[in-house]
Design an enzyme around this catalytic site. Sequence first.
Site, PDB file in Angstrom:
ATOM      1  N   SER A 185       0.806  -1.227   0.000  1.00 24.99           N
ATOM      2  CA  SER A 185       0.000   0.000   0.000  1.00 24.99           C
ATOM      3  C   SER A 185       0.836   1.273   0.000  1.00 24.99           C
ATOM      4  CB  SER A 185      -0.970   0.031   1.195  1.00 24.99           C
ATOM      5  OG  SER A 185      -1.931  -0.984   1.079  1.00 24.99           O
ATOM      6  N   TYR A 223      -6.477   4.910  -1.610  1.00 30.04           N
ATOM      7  CA  TYR A 223      -7.694   4.529  -0.888  1.00 30.04           C
ATOM      8  C   TYR A 223      -8.616   5.687  -0.516  1.00 30.04           C
ATOM      9  CZ  TYR A 223      -4.939   0.320  -0.458  1.00 30.04           C
ATOM     10  OH  TYR A 223      -4.176  -0.773  -0.752  1.00 30.04           O
ATOM     11  N   ARG A 235      -2.051 -10.288  -8.508  1.00 32.03           N
ATOM     12  CA  ARG A 235      -2.084  -9.075  -9.339  1.00 32.03           C
ATOM     13  C   ARG A 235      -0.693  -8.460  -9.337  1.00 32.03           C
ATOM     14  NH1 ARG A 235      -3.847  -4.688  -6.374  1.00 32.03           N
ATOM     15  NH2 ARG A 235      -1.897  -3.728  -6.969  1.00 32.03           N
ATOM     16  N   ASP A 240       2.088  -5.501 -10.486  1.00 26.85           N
ATOM     17  CA  ASP A 240       2.238  -4.097 -10.872  1.00 26.85           C
ATOM     18  C   ASP A 240       3.366  -3.977 -11.887  1.00 26.85           C
ATOM     19  OD1 ASP A 240       0.282  -3.528  -9.028  1.00 26.85           O
ATOM     20  OD2 ASP A 240       1.685  -2.941  -7.440  1.00 26.85           O
ATOM     21  N   ASN A 276       1.165  -9.139  -5.967  1.00 27.48           N
ATOM     22  CA  ASN A 276       0.386  -9.244  -4.731  1.00 27.48           C
ATOM     23  C   ASN A 276      -0.403 -10.545  -4.776  1.00 27.48           C
ATOM     24  OD1 ASN A 276       0.787  -6.386  -3.637  1.00 27.48           O
ATOM     25  ND2 ASN A 276       0.108  -6.023  -5.738  1.00 27.48           N
ATOM     26  N   GLY A 281      -6.219  -6.460  -3.129  1.00 30.05           N
ATOM     27  CA  GLY A 281      -7.413  -5.789  -2.598  1.00 30.05           C
ATOM     28  C   GLY A 281      -8.676  -6.318  -3.253  1.00 30.05           C
TER      29      GLY A 281
END
Length: 324
Positions: free
Chosen positions: A157, A227, A266, A268, A284, A288
């Site tokens: 995050s 977020y 996922r 990046d 990840n 999320g």
Amino acid sequence: MSASTLMAPTVQPQALGKVAVLFGGSSAEREVSLMSGSGVLQALQSQGVRAFAFDPAERPLQELLAEGVDRCFIALHGRGGEDGTVQGALELLKIPYTGSGVMASSIAMDKVMTKRIWRFEGLPTPDWRLVDSAEACEQALVALGAPMIVKPAREGSSIGLTKVMDASQCAQAYAAAAQHDPEVLCEQFIEGEETTCPVLVVDGRAQALPVIRIQAPDGKYDYQNKYFTDEVRYLCPSGLEADEEAEIQRLVVRAFKTLGCRGWARADVMIRHSDRQPFLLEINTAPGMTGHSLVPMSAKATGLSYEQLCVQLLASASLDTLQR
Ligand SMILES: Nc1ncnc2c1ncn2[C@@H]1O[C@H](COP(=O)(O)OP(=O)(O)O)[C@@H](O)[C@H]1O
Ligand SMILES: [Mg+2]
């Protein structure tokens, strides 16, 4: 790719048994996990799955046995949830769980370990140095050049992350990262476009979902922007050239398989402006899953709803093959 190719044909929500959605936990990403888990719980219940909430920060995992749980949906992020520890406990309890097993979870939690494996396998990831002091951070800046990203090796995050422009910022950047993890990663900054791409295993085959292109104000995709603001634009379809999109999809599937990931993940990816070269930043293994999260967004672009995605992931819950 359509929803029909992503949806395993045989999934019947009622047949999935009693399900614990694990969320909350005690990592720095607890708040995000609370949002992910409540979304997943609601979605599963709406599809007729017998699901209930379980917060490992409040109850010992052994209680899953007394509850007669058949499988777990892991909606925990960060250390003590995404890093192989909960996965290991569930292996011992013999309760199947979503996502990667112990080894891939723990490697993926560690950005340096991940990069070492990718580099060894010839997958593109920005150059880096692992440092243990502010001085070493300054030396890394000399070696890698400015700008440089300084971040904790095992955090998420964008927590504890700084973009360093010159040596005067190294001490502070190092301290900010080291506060979260003694392992601090200095990484060459990739000037370019930010993308992320989910991988989903359907019928035993790892498939990339559509790429999402992320446009943050001033390119600053930090915790606040991730977020709590509406200022980031998420493009899906990505608007990238078809061959560039396909290249990223191939890359993330390789990144996934190389680490031995399972179920879903996922990755990046930054695309460098100068030559359009894509670079893997991280993967990840428990991404999320809020209603606004990126994996659901990408799945939706193929026609797979949030609810279908949750059921699909749950259906893929498993244990390490060697345990069976
Ligand atoms: N080497 C890099 N070059 C450019 N941007 C980066 C780099 N490393 C991180 N970033 C930026 O910081 C964000 C968070 O970094 P990331 O490595 O994905 O860690 P995490 O999401 O676990 O905090 C990325 O989405 C990207 O915007
Ligand atoms: Mg990231």
